[in-house]
Design a protein around this motif. Structure first.
Motif, PDB file in Angstrom:
ATOM      1  N   UNK A  67       0.523  -1.126   0.024  1.00  0.00           N
ATOM      2  CA  UNK A  67      -0.061  -0.073   0.288  1.00  0.00           C
ATOM      3  C   UNK A  67       0.722   1.298   0.383  1.00  0.00           C
ATOM      4  N   UNK A  68       1.641   0.941   0.685  1.00  0.00           N
ATOM      5  CA  UNK A  68       2.809   2.363   0.169  1.00  0.00           C
ATOM      6  C   UNK A  68       3.729   2.613  -0.800  1.00  0.00           C
ATOM      7  N   UNK A  69       3.768   1.463  -2.096  1.00  0.00           N
ATOM      8  CA  UNK A  69       4.136   1.681  -2.460  1.00  0.00           C
ATOM      9  C   UNK A  69       3.193   2.154  -3.421  1.00  0.00           C
ATOM     10  N   UNK A  70       1.367   2.257  -3.440  1.00  0.00           N
ATOM     11  CA  UNK A  70       0.871   2.278  -3.708  1.00  0.00           C
ATOM     12  C   UNK A  70      -0.197   3.736  -3.848  1.00  0.00           C
ATOM     13  N   UNK A  71       0.879   3.944  -3.117  1.00  0.00           N
ATOM     14  CA  UNK A  71       0.214   5.295  -2.750  1.00  0.00           C
ATOM     15  C   UNK A  71       1.378   6.173  -2.968  1.00  0.00           C
ATOM     16  N   UNK A  72       2.601   5.981  -3.406  1.00  0.00           N
ATOM     17  CA  UNK A  72       3.782   6.978  -3.676  1.00  0.00           C
ATOM     18  C   UNK A  72       3.369   7.148  -5.794  1.00  0.00           C
ATOM     19  N   UNK A  73       2.899   5.580  -5.907  1.00  0.00           N
ATOM     20  CA  UNK A  73       2.595   5.968  -7.156  1.00  0.00           C
ATOM     21  C   UNK A  73       1.514   6.568  -7.699  1.00  0.00           C
ATOM     22  N   UNK A  74       0.286   6.759  -6.342  1.00  0.00           N
ATOM     23  CA  UNK A  74      -0.764   7.249  -7.367  1.00  0.00           C
ATOM     24  C   UNK A  74      -0.248   8.982  -6.669  1.00  0.00           C
ATOM     25  N   UNK A  75      -0.059   9.419  -5.271  1.00  0.00           N
ATOM     26  CA  UNK A  75       1.352  11.097  -5.819  1.00  0.00           C
ATOM     27  C   UNK A  75       1.863  11.493  -7.093  1.00  0.00           C
ATOM     28  N   UNK A  76       2.108  10.381  -7.566  1.00  0.00           N
ATOM     29  CA  UNK A  76       2.880  10.786  -8.465  1.00  0.00           C
ATOM     30  C   UNK A  76       1.890  10.823 -10.066  1.00  0.00           C
ATOM     31  N   UNK A  77       0.785   9.731  -9.943  1.00  0.00           N
ATOM     32  CA  UNK A  77      -0.066  10.362 -11.597  1.00  0.00           C
ATOM     33  C   UNK A  77      -0.904  11.057 -10.905  1.00  0.00           C
ATOM     34  N   UNK A  78      -1.415  11.372  -9.416  1.00  0.00           N
ATOM     35  CA  UNK A  78      -1.700  12.562  -9.265  1.00  0.00           C
ATOM     36  C   UNK A  78      -1.241  13.848  -9.806  1.00  0.00           C
ATOM     37  N   UNK A  79      -0.319  14.065  -9.723  1.00  0.00           N
ATOM     38  CA  UNK A  79       0.510  15.301 -10.165  1.00  0.00           C
ATOM     39  C   UNK A  79       0.498  15.628 -11.856  1.00  0.00           C
ATOM     40  N   UNK A  80       0.528  14.191 -12.228  1.00  0.00           N
ATOM     41  CA  UNK A  80       1.196  14.550 -13.845  1.00  0.00           C
ATOM     42  C   UNK A  80      -0.613  14.749 -14.901  1.00  0.00           C
ATOM     43  N   UNK A  81      -1.482  14.113 -14.185  1.00  0.00           N
ATOM     44  CA  UNK A  81      -2.960  14.261 -14.363  1.00  0.00           C
ATOM     45  C   UNK A  81      -3.510  16.529 -13.876  1.00  0.00           C
ATOM     46  N   UNK A  82      -2.855  16.387 -12.794  1.00  0.00           N
ATOM     47  CA  UNK A  82      -2.802  18.099 -12.351  1.00  0.00           C
ATOM     48  C   UNK A  82      -2.388  19.233 -14.156  1.00  0.00           C
ATOM     49  N   UNK A  83      -0.863  18.498 -13.635  1.00  0.00           N
ATOM     50  CA  UNK A  83      -0.360  19.524 -14.672  1.00  0.00           C
ATOM     51  C   UNK A  83      -1.390  18.955 -16.253  1.00  0.00           C
ATOM     52  N   UNK A  84      -1.652  17.581 -16.982  1.00  0.00           N
ATOM     53  CA  UNK A  84      -2.104  17.825 -17.743  1.00  0.00           C
ATOM     54  C   UNK A  84      -2.984  18.372 -17.877  1.00  0.00           C
ATOM     55  N   UNK A  85      -4.156  18.841 -17.053  1.00  0.00           N
ATOM     56  CA  UNK A  85      -4.938  19.637 -16.650  1.00  0.00           C
ATOM     57  C   UNK A  85      -4.971  21.302 -17.109  1.00  0.00           C
TER      58      UNK A  85
END
Ligand SMILES: Nc1nc2c(ncn2[C@@H]2O[C@H](COP(=O)(O)OP(=O)(O)O)[C@@H](O)[C@H]2O)c(=O)[nH]1
Ligand SMILES: [Mg+2]
Length: 346
Positions: free
Chosen positions: A118-136
């Motif tokens: 879950x720790x690994x998954x949360x880290x990846x989630x933060x990476x994806x959210x940041x990128x999506x934010x940027x794309x938006x």
């Protein structure tokens, strides 16, 4: 190949690291810090080739390990140093505590597997959210990448690692630069008490690992450390007294090779007999590149004979005569046990 020993604090990572790498001999690796070490991959084929060629040097394939300190418990998060160390490894070996803790805390390896992933998954989630934010922000909502990342985010939000997702080769390539942690292959080593050293993992632990797309094996790090301290002649008797046929190190290496789909090829000669590790499906130039980048860049052809043919026929000239020594080009997929002689020009 570089694998990271990961997991929560006090699960036995450093104990296992010392036992696997033999670093206990030159003063044990430090607890609570990132440690680096390597083990030679035992291979009877190398021993036999070395016996035939009598080279000046014999070199086994190597597996490198990084011992990464883990968080004290669930939700503590991974610190920056640990994250940097995790980013640099190709695969994780999650060491889960299967013995009672010093404070009497009962073992719950299935829980540790889920919580650490879950720790690994949360880290990846933060990476994806940041990128999506940027794309938006940049107005790239409709792009292929945007949709791809939304699909990935849904997986992560459901608590599932990216390891458990099917990606096409193209997706794999496009997403590689994100370096997602939960995508990396994982081998779970349940660190069990001595009495259970020879038993397979408990069904619920096995299920917890499978649910995360991981493989699992049981070992006892303390026993491994003891084995590593014994003179080789005393090891078989000690193993037998515990119901074991080989040290966990051997099982561990095989599991890692299987998990990562790794194979070995060899180079032979009077100077050196050596084993090299590649991925199944690697082409001859790529394999040559393991030896030296010049050999990949300037690859012309490879003379190939298989270890089995060579050993059966007894010599290179016999192999040539029997048509078992072939010239292969750039498209050739190297097989486990191939003996390669690379022709190149730079
Ligand atoms: N009973 C038992 N204790 C172990 C075993 N492996 C490690 N320990 C103990 O657990 C504690 C934490 O081990 P360590 O290797 O430092 O864990 P790390 O924090 O994951 O690196 C130490 O006191 C070890 O002696 C094991 O296989 N059995
Ligand atoms: Mg440690």
């Amino acid at each position: 190949m570089r694998a990271g020993l990961v997991g929560f604090a006090r699960s036995g990572k450093t104990t296992l690291f010392n036992a696997l790498t033999g670093l206990h001999k030159g003063g044990a690796a430090g607890r609570g810090q990132v440690n680096l070490g390597a083990i030679k991959v035992p291979d009877p084929r190398v021993d036999l080739l070395s016996g035939m060629f009598r080279p000046r040097k014999t070199t086994y394939a190597e597996m490198r390990f990084v011992d990464v300190p883990g968080p004290a418990g669930k939700g503590t998060g991974l610190d920056a140093e640990a994250l940097r160390a995790l980013a640099e490894v190709e695969a994780f070996c999650l060491v889960a505590r299967g013995f009672p803790g010093a404070d009497g805390a009962p073992a719950d390896p299935a829980r540790e597997i889920a919580d650490f992933d879950a720790e690994l998954t949360l880290n990846d989630q933060a990476v994806v959210e940041k990128r999506l934010d940027r794309l938006r922000k940049e107005g790239h909502r409709g792009t292929g990448e945007y949709h791809e990342l939304e699909r990935i985010l849904a997986q992560l939000e459901s608590g599932q690692p990216l390891r458990a997702m099917a990606w096409s080769d193209a997706e794999e390539r496009e997403l590689a630069h994100f370096g997602f942690l939960s995508r990396r292959p994982m081998l779970v080593a349940v660190n069990v008490p001595e009495e259970e050293a020879a038993a397979p993992p408990a069904p619920e632990v096995e299920a917890a690992a499978r649910a995360r797309g991981a493989e699992v094996l049981s070992l006892c790090a303390a026993v491994e450390a003891e084995i590593a301290e014994l003179p080789p002649a005393d090891q078989p008797g000690f193993l037998e007294s515990l119901g074991l046929v080989e040290p966990a190190r051997a099982r561990f290496i095989r599991a890692a090779y299987r998990l990562l789909d790794l194979i070995s090829f060899f180079t032979v000669g009077e100077d050196e007999v050596r084993a090299w590790t590649i991925r199944r499906g690697d082409t001859a130039p790529r394999a040559a590149g393991r030896i030296h980048s010049d050999l990949e860049r300037g690859f012309i052809r490879a003379e190939v004979m298989h270890y089995d043919d060579f050993v059966a026929l007894g010599s290179e000239s016999k192999a040539r005569h029997e048509g078992k020594l072939r010239l292969e080009g750039k498209e050739y997929l190297v097989r486990d046990g191939d003996i390669l002689n690379v022709r190149f020009a730079v």
